[in-house]
Design a protein around this motif. Structure first.
Motif, PDB file in Angstrom:
ATOM      1  N   LYS A  30     -45.503-125.561  13.991  1.00  0.00           N
ATOM      2  CA  LYS A  30     -46.809-125.246  14.580  1.00  0.00           C
ATOM      3  C   LYS A  30     -46.803-123.853  15.200  1.00  0.00           C
ATOM      4  CE  LYS A  30     -48.355-129.949  15.608  1.00  0.00           C
ATOM      5  NZ  LYS A  30     -48.738-130.927  16.661  1.00  0.00           N
ATOM      6  N   VAL A  31     -45.703-123.516  15.854  1.00  0.00           N
ATOM      7  CA  VAL A  31     -45.588-122.183  16.458  1.00  0.00           C
ATOM      8  C   VAL A  31     -45.635-121.108  15.381  1.00  0.00           C
ATOM      9  CG1 VAL A  31     -44.050-120.632  17.731  1.00  0.00           C
ATOM     10  CG2 VAL A  31     -44.301-123.022  18.463  1.00  0.00           C
ATOM     11  N   LEU A  32     -44.899-121.315  14.294  1.00  0.00           N
ATOM     12  CA  LEU A  32     -44.833-120.314  13.229  1.00  0.00           C
ATOM     13  C   LEU A  32     -46.191-120.060  12.582  1.00  0.00           C
ATOM     14  CD1 LEU A  32     -41.455-121.285  11.483  1.00  0.00           C
ATOM     15  CD2 LEU A  32     -41.893-119.436  13.101  1.00  0.00           C
ATOM     16  N   ARG A  33     -47.039-121.070  12.578  1.00  0.00           N
ATOM     17  CA  ARG A  33     -48.377-120.896  12.008  1.00  0.00           C
ATOM     18  C   ARG A  33     -49.268-120.024  12.885  1.00  0.00           C
ATOM     19  NH1 ARG A  33     -47.718-126.437  10.219  1.00  0.00           N
ATOM     20  NH2 ARG A  33     -48.805-127.255  12.061  1.00  0.00           N
ATOM     21  N   GLU A  34     -48.870-119.896  14.178  1.00  0.00           N
ATOM     22  CA  GLU A  34     -49.708-119.167  15.123  1.00  0.00           C
ATOM     23  C   GLU A  34     -49.251-117.736  15.388  1.00  0.00           C
ATOM     24  OE1 GLU A  34     -52.484-120.403  16.499  1.00  0.00           O
ATOM     25  OE2 GLU A  34     -52.234-122.256  15.363  1.00  0.00           O
ATOM     26  N   VAL A  35     -48.056-117.378  14.921  1.00  0.00           N
ATOM     27  CA  VAL A  35     -47.526-116.054  15.276  1.00  0.00           C
ATOM     28  C   VAL A  35     -47.689-115.053  14.133  1.00  0.00           C
ATOM     29  CG1 VAL A  35     -45.843-117.075  16.847  1.00  0.00           C
ATOM     30  CG2 VAL A  35     -45.182-116.591  14.504  1.00  0.00           C
TER      31      VAL A  35
ATOM     32  N   ALA B  30     -32.437-111.675  17.829  1.00  0.00           N
ATOM     33  CA  ALA B  30     -32.078-113.047  18.191  1.00  0.00           C
ATOM     34  C   ALA B  30     -30.694-113.407  17.657  1.00  0.00           C
ATOM     35  CB  ALA B  30     -33.127-114.024  17.652  1.00  0.00           C
ATOM     36  N   ASN B  31     -30.135-114.479  18.199  1.00  0.00           N
ATOM     37  CA  ASN B  31     -28.826-114.917  17.722  1.00  0.00           C
ATOM     38  C   ASN B  31     -28.958-115.725  16.430  1.00  0.00           C
ATOM     39  OD1 ASN B  31     -29.257-117.755  18.380  1.00  0.00           O
ATOM     40  ND2 ASN B  31     -28.943-117.177  20.526  1.00  0.00           N
ATOM     41  N   GLU B  32     -27.830-115.997  15.809  1.00  0.00           N
ATOM     42  CA  GLU B  32     -27.815-116.655  14.505  1.00  0.00           C
ATOM     43  C   GLU B  32     -28.399-118.065  14.569  1.00  0.00           C
ATOM     44  OE1 GLU B  32     -24.551-117.847  11.019  1.00  0.00           O
ATOM     45  OE2 GLU B  32     -23.987-116.532  12.678  1.00  0.00           O
ATOM     46  N   GLU B  33     -28.124-118.780  15.647  1.00  0.00           N
ATOM     47  CA  GLU B  33     -28.625-120.148  15.777  1.00  0.00           C
ATOM     48  C   GLU B  33     -30.153-120.188  15.780  1.00  0.00           C
ATOM     49  OE1 GLU B  33     -28.212-124.047  18.753  1.00  0.00           O
ATOM     50  OE2 GLU B  33     -27.589-122.059  19.425  1.00  0.00           O
ATOM     51  N   VAL B  34     -30.758-119.257  16.528  1.00  0.00           N
ATOM     52  CA  VAL B  34     -32.220-119.189  16.589  1.00  0.00           C
ATOM     53  C   VAL B  34     -32.798-118.876  15.218  1.00  0.00           C
ATOM     54  CG1 VAL B  34     -34.185-117.890  17.518  1.00  0.00           C
ATOM     55  CG2 VAL B  34     -32.304-118.560  19.028  1.00  0.00           C
ATOM     56  N   ASN B  35     -32.227-117.856  14.562  1.00  0.00           N
ATOM     57  CA  ASN B  35     -32.754-117.447  13.260  1.00  0.00           C
ATOM     58  C   ASN B  35     -32.618-118.554  12.212  1.00  0.00           C
ATOM     59  OD1 ASN B  35     -33.436-115.007  14.341  1.00  0.00           O
ATOM     60  ND2 ASN B  35     -31.733-113.862  13.453  1.00  0.00           N
ATOM     61  N   GLU B  36     -31.491-119.230  12.216  1.00  0.00           N
ATOM     62  CA  GLU B  36     -31.288-120.313  11.247  1.00  0.00           C
ATOM     63  C   GLU B  36     -32.308-121.431  11.463  1.00  0.00           C
ATOM     64  OE1 GLU B  36     -27.289-121.668  11.450  1.00  0.00           O
ATOM     65  OE2 GLU B  36     -26.462-119.963  10.328  1.00  0.00           O
ATOM     66  N   ARG B  37     -32.601-121.724  12.725  1.00  0.00           N
ATOM     67  CA  ARG B  37     -33.557-122.785  13.031  1.00  0.00           C
ATOM     68  C   ARG B  37     -34.965-122.404  12.556  1.00  0.00           C
ATOM     69  NH1 ARG B  37     -33.918-126.811  16.971  1.00  0.00           N
ATOM     70  NH2 ARG B  37     -35.321-128.357  16.040  1.00  0.00           N
ATOM     71  N   ILE B  38     -35.302-121.150  12.709  1.00  0.00           N
ATOM     72  CA  ILE B  38     -36.632-120.694  12.271  1.00  0.00           C
ATOM     73  C   ILE B  38     -36.720-120.722  10.752  1.00  0.00           C
ATOM     74  CG2 ILE B  38     -38.162-118.682  12.147  1.00  0.00           C
ATOM     75  CD1 ILE B  38     -37.259-117.996  14.998  1.00  0.00           C
ATOM     76  N   PHE B  39     -35.708-120.176  10.080  1.00  0.00           N
ATOM     77  CA  PHE B  39     -35.720-120.174   8.610  1.00  0.00           C
ATOM     78  C   PHE B  39     -35.791-121.608   8.063  1.00  0.00           C
ATOM     79  CE2 PHE B  39     -33.404-115.915   8.845  1.00  0.00           C
ATOM     80  CZ  PHE B  39     -34.538-115.202   8.493  1.00  0.00           C
ATOM     81  N   LYS B  40     -35.117-122.530   8.754  1.00  0.00           N
ATOM     82  CA  LYS B  40     -35.095-123.925   8.316  1.00  0.00           C
ATOM     83  C   LYS B  40     -36.499-124.525   8.269  1.00  0.00           C
ATOM     84  CE  LYS B  40     -33.690-128.499   9.974  1.00  0.00           C
ATOM     85  NZ  LYS B  40     -33.064-129.242  11.091  1.00  0.00           N
ATOM     86  N   ASN B  41     -37.372-124.030   9.138  1.00  0.00           N
ATOM     87  CA  ASN B  41     -38.715-124.581   9.236  1.00  0.00           C
ATOM     88  C   ASN B  41     -39.760-123.774   8.473  1.00  0.00           C
ATOM     89  OD1 ASN B  41     -38.837-127.031  11.180  1.00  0.00           O
ATOM     90  ND2 ASN B  41     -37.373-125.623  12.133  1.00  0.00           N
ATOM     91  N   MET B  42     -39.300-122.985   7.509  1.00  0.00           N
ATOM     92  CA  MET B  42     -40.195-122.214   6.647  1.00  0.00           C
ATOM     93  C   MET B  42     -39.941-122.610   5.195  1.00  0.00           C
ATOM     94  SD  MET B  42     -39.693-118.453   8.428  1.00  0.00           S
ATOM     95  CE  MET B  42     -41.144-117.730   7.665  1.00  0.00           C
ATOM     96  N   SER B  43     -40.905-122.345   4.344  1.00  0.00           N
ATOM     97  CA  SER B  43     -40.679-122.554   2.922  1.00  0.00           C
ATOM     98  C   SER B  43     -39.646-121.547   2.437  1.00  0.00           C
ATOM     99  CB  SER B  43     -41.985-122.374   2.148  1.00  0.00           C
ATOM    100  OG  SER B  43     -42.399-121.020   2.199  1.00  0.00           O
ATOM    101  N   LYS B  44     -38.987-121.825   1.335  1.00  0.00           N
ATOM    102  CA  LYS B  44     -37.967-120.914   0.818  1.00  0.00           C
ATOM    103  C   LYS B  44     -38.553-119.535   0.534  1.00  0.00           C
ATOM    104  CE  LYS B  44     -34.891-124.376  -1.240  1.00  0.00           C
ATOM    105  NZ  LYS B  44     -34.223-124.848  -2.486  1.00  0.00           N
ATOM    106  N   ARG B  45     -39.764-119.523  -0.001  1.00  0.00           N
ATOM    107  CA  ARG B  45     -40.409-118.237  -0.336  1.00  0.00           C
ATOM    108  C   ARG B  45     -40.725-117.442   0.938  1.00  0.00           C
ATOM    109  NH1 ARG B  45     -45.678-116.455  -1.055  1.00  0.00           N
ATOM    110  NH2 ARG B  45     -45.918-114.766  -2.576  1.00  0.00           N
ATOM    111  N   ALA B  46     -41.287-118.130   1.937  1.00  0.00           N
ATOM    112  CA  ALA B  46     -41.630-117.444   3.188  1.00  0.00           C
ATOM    113  C   ALA B  46     -40.367-116.953   3.899  1.00  0.00           C
ATOM    114  CB  ALA B  46     -42.407-118.389   4.097  1.00  0.00           C
ATOM    115  N   ALA B  47     -39.309-117.777   3.867  1.00  0.00           N
ATOM    116  CA  ALA B  47     -38.057-117.383   4.511  1.00  0.00           C
ATOM    117  C   ALA B  47     -37.456-116.160   3.819  1.00  0.00           C
ATOM    118  CB  ALA B  47     -37.070-118.545   4.483  1.00  0.00           C
TER     119      ALA B  47
END
Length: 335
Positions: free
Chosen positions: A251-256, A268-285
């Motif tokens: 939901k956050v990613l849809r708003e930013v 950002a650190n690797e943990e944060v980035n991995e978590r964000i990429f995980k919640n995106m489509s492969k193409r968007a990531a």
């Protein structure tokens, strides 16, 4: 060898023996910024340490850890007897002297081990300044529980007093301990006790329920909007996004804005980035990774501004009820 080293040197040796990942977490959650700076400096200056030196420091740490456990379980006399059986009378006296010194350095030891409900009945009739002083010296979880149970009309006042507390002389601390902990024979050090401050209030508010937090902020914004904003800014940082549920992150990613997101992730650190990429489509990531890669060097100020924009989005979504930020305990699940 351990007796010839300062406490910070011993900490540095233990951290070096733990490995980088574990040591980083210990530093992050167990020390202040100033302490981290000093310990890191010591680690930088230390030469090769022998296995024997590490063993001696670790052994001392383990002995102190066991002794503290004995004290918490049965008190000083109980700990003394167990240690005498384990390491002999002389060594036991040495360990207990160190434990006694560390206990004297922290006020309100009896209250810090008490049930918050007992403390509430104990201090609810004290004046707001005294209550704020006591809460600032308790564990954040205890203080949060107590603050939530106090009269709503007092909560913001006490919260403000916690944030503006600075230093108290040993005499003041001893007098409050004498009144509130009449059975505790406290022997204070000659140094000033530092407690309270904005960080103390943030730690407490991060553990209260949403209703209590909202009430406090509404009153703080009326009486001291600058303090309210400073506290709000510290309560949720960009790295805390890993604490959100996957659905909330989506939901956050849809708003930013994508540009803001790329800038924020650049620092950002690797943990944060991995978590964000995980919640995106492969193409968007893939597209976002490419944008970050080709962004080149960026100013720290720009990264921090982008991260704060995303934090503001998160706070706004929480206020509207679209996401929930975990506050620990019964609120640990985010839906």
């Amino acid at each position: 060898m351990p007796d010839n080293l300062s406490g910070e040197h011993k900490v540095a040796i233990i951290l070096m023996s733990l490995g980088t990942d574990l040591s980083a977490n210990v530093l992050k959650y167990g020390f202040t910024d100033i302490e981290i700076e000093r310990i890191t400096s010591i680690i930088t200056d230390l030469d090769t340490i022998s296995g024997k030196q590490i063993d001696e420091v670790v052994k001392e740490f383990f002995e102190m850890y066991k002794a503290r456990g004995y004290v918490l379980k049965g008190g000083i006399d109980y700990a003394q007897k167990l240690l005498e059986k384990a390491v002999g009378a002389a060594k036991a006296r040495e360990i207990m002297e160190r434990i006694s010194q560390s206990l004297r350095a922290t006020p309100f030891q009896k209250l810090r081990k008490a049930d918050p409900k007992q403390i509430i009945s104990f201090i609810k009739d004290e004046n707001p300044q005294t209550i704020a002083f006591v809460l600032a010296h308790l564990k954040p979880d205890q203080a949060a529980t107590i603050l939530a149970e106090l009269d709503p009309d007092l909560q913001a006042d006490i919260a403000k007093r916690i944030a503006t507390l600075d230093r108290a002389s040993p005499e003041v601390v001893q007098e409050i301990e004498r009144v509130l902990e009449s059975k505790l024979s406290a022997v204070m050090t000659s140094e000033e006790t530092i407690a309270g401050g904005v960080e103390s209030l943030v730690n407490i508010l991060n553990r209260v329920d949403r209703s209590t937090e909202k009430t406090i902020f509404e009153k703080l914004e009326q009486t001291d909007p600058t303090l309210a904003e400073e506290v709000r800014m510290r309560m949720f940082i960009f790295e805390d996004i890993v604490k959100l549920h996957d659905v909330s992150i989506q939901k956050v990613l849809r708003e930013v804005d994508t540009r803001d997101l790329a800038l924020a992730m650049k620092g950002a650190n690797e943990e944060v980035n991995e978590r964000i990429f995980k919640n995106m489509s492969k193409r968007a990531a893939a597209m976002l990774k490419e944008e970050i890669e080709y962004m080149g060097p960026v100013r720290l100020r720009d990264v921090e501004e982008a991260q704060q924009k995303i934090v503001n989005v998160i706070r706004k979504l929480e206020e509207s009820g679209e996401i929930v930020i975990s506050r620990g305990g019964e609120d640990a699940l985010i839906v």
